[in-house]
Design an enzyme around this catalytic site. Sequence first.
Site, PDB file in Angstrom:
ATOM      1  N   SER A  31       0.844  -1.285  -0.058  1.00 53.59           N
ATOM      2  CA  SER A  31      -0.001  -0.008   0.043  1.00 53.59           C
ATOM      3  C   SER A  31       0.767   1.259   0.058  1.00 53.59           C
ATOM      4  CB  SER A  31      -0.978  -0.121   1.401  1.00 53.59           C
ATOM      5  OG  SER A  31      -0.173  -0.052   2.543  1.00 53.59           O
ATOM      6  N   THR A 165      -1.466   2.942   4.639  1.00 55.30           N
ATOM      7  CA  THR A 165      -0.598   3.998   4.508  1.00 55.30           C
ATOM      8  C   THR A 165       0.733   3.912   5.676  1.00 55.30           C
ATOM      9  OG1 THR A 165      -2.408   5.272   4.362  1.00 55.30           O
ATOM     10  CG2 THR A 165      -0.484   6.621   4.552  1.00 55.30           C
ATOM     11  N   THR A 183       1.731   6.948   0.669  1.00 59.62           N
ATOM     12  CA  THR A 183       0.900   5.706   0.169  1.00 59.62           C
ATOM     13  C   THR A 183       0.615   5.653  -1.162  1.00 59.62           C
ATOM     14  OG1 THR A 183      -1.324   5.037   0.506  1.00 59.62           O
ATOM     15  CG2 THR A 183      -1.269   7.272   0.566  1.00 59.62           C
ATOM     16  N   ARG A 193      -8.196  10.540  -7.993  1.00 61.57           N
ATOM     17  CA  ARG A 193      -8.580  10.739  -6.627  1.00 61.57           C
ATOM     18  C   ARG A 193      -7.316  10.654  -5.641  1.00 61.57           C
ATOM     19  NH1 ARG A 193      -7.192   7.413  -1.717  1.00 61.57           N
ATOM     20  NH2 ARG A 193      -8.909   7.355  -0.473  1.00 61.57           N
ATOM     21  N   VAL A 194      -7.650  11.771  -4.598  1.00 58.49           N
ATOM     22  CA  VAL A 194      -6.653  11.905  -3.720  1.00 58.49           C
ATOM     23  C   VAL A 194      -7.283  11.805  -2.287  1.00 58.49           C
ATOM     24  CG1 VAL A 194      -5.173  13.744  -2.470  1.00 58.49           C
ATOM     25  CG2 VAL A 194      -5.330  13.615  -4.871  1.00 58.49           C
ATOM     26  N   GLY A 195      -6.680  11.150  -1.436  1.00 53.36           N
ATOM     27  CA  GLY A 195      -6.959  10.451  -0.195  1.00 53.36           C
ATOM     28  C   GLY A 195      -6.771  11.638   1.004  1.00 53.36           C
ATOM     29  N   THR A 216      -4.693   6.356   9.253  1.00 54.20           N
ATOM     30  CA  THR A 216      -4.420   5.425   8.326  1.00 54.20           C
ATOM     31  C   THR A 216      -5.869   4.764   8.032  1.00 54.20           C
ATOM     32  OG1 THR A 216      -3.644   3.450   7.406  1.00 54.20           O
ATOM     33  CG2 THR A 216      -3.983   3.500   9.670  1.00 54.20           C
ATOM     34  N   GLY A 217      -6.380   4.214   6.735  1.00 53.39           N
ATOM     35  CA  GLY A 217      -7.776   3.660   6.513  1.00 53.39           C
ATOM     36  C   GLY A 217      -8.278   4.228   5.313  1.00 53.39           C
ATOM     37  N   ASP A 218      -9.741   4.285   5.535  1.00 58.13           N
ATOM     38  CA  ASP A 218     -10.392   4.725   4.392  1.00 58.13           C
ATOM     39  C   ASP A 218     -10.335   6.316   4.654  1.00 58.13           C
ATOM     40  OD1 ASP A 218     -12.581   5.470   2.717  1.00 58.13           O
ATOM     41  OD2 ASP A 218     -14.113   4.064   3.503  1.00 58.13           O
TER      42      ASP A 218
END
Length: 305
Positions: A31, A165, A183, A193-195, A216-218
């Site tokens: 990841s 991440t 990440t 898309r940017v998280g 970290t995560g969704d």
Amino acid sequence: TAWRVLQLGGSELDAIERGCGQCEIDQCDGSVGYGGSPDESGETTLDAMIMDGNTMEVGAVADLRRVKNAIGVARKVIEYTKHTLLVGESASLFAVRMGFPYEDLTTQKSLSVYSKWLNQSCQPNYWKNVVPDSSKSCGPYKRPEKVTCKEEQTVSQRSVHNHDTIGMVVIGGSGAVASGTSTNGAVHKIPGRVGDSPIAGAGSYADSTAGGAAATGDGDIMMRFLPSYQAVEYMRMGTDPTVACQKVISRIQKYAPKFFGAVICANTTGSYGAACNKIPGFAQFHFMVSSPLLSQPTEQVVDCI
């Protein structure tokens, strides 16, 4: 790696850059770094940020293409520009100016992940309310003539194994704080898309007067709540790091009870903690700690709430 940099006299930012950079090289968990999380067009793109808690400067890159060392490029944004965040193709051009080589981020593994996804009708994906039906077929998708918006599902599509991440908080001997993330984002994301990872206050946050945090995560859900900033503010008010992390997680739970996510927190005295949201298959969160009180880097575990 980060701990060794500190012990050899490197700065907090050096430790973040080298620690996260090592993960990029090792392709941690698939990841982080090249060859993981191909997007809908099969390309791996990278997001990273680094923050100096003394000056509150941030350097970040998002949707970075064909450059492997995302955290290194993020550091150069602090050092050589007055900006905070560079994105996409232009971020790659900046990286090349800074001396980073263009490299292919695709590997046999990421190609096979991509072709397997194509063969299963592009499932899962991140589209909704489009035609053709995104739950049964590949695109290209477009808006329907007549829009009937379905209630958005807050169930996390991401399995615990397809999205993560490297997030890191470093506290130096003088109490200075730095933080960073790197990440390759959500697997099968819509291109562009940017998280949360490269967004200051979302992916991580550092303030040498209070502490640091990383999430970290969704990212699509978590970034809406600026969890890292919120956790640092709780610690500024004197809240214990573990409790600060828990409060941040429970705030998000109210809106998205089934989200996948965790936060780590550390204050300027070196106290630390973490919290995570309990969902099927994710009942505990593991994180690593190095400190003068520990003879070696030690894995810590918290039960999710």
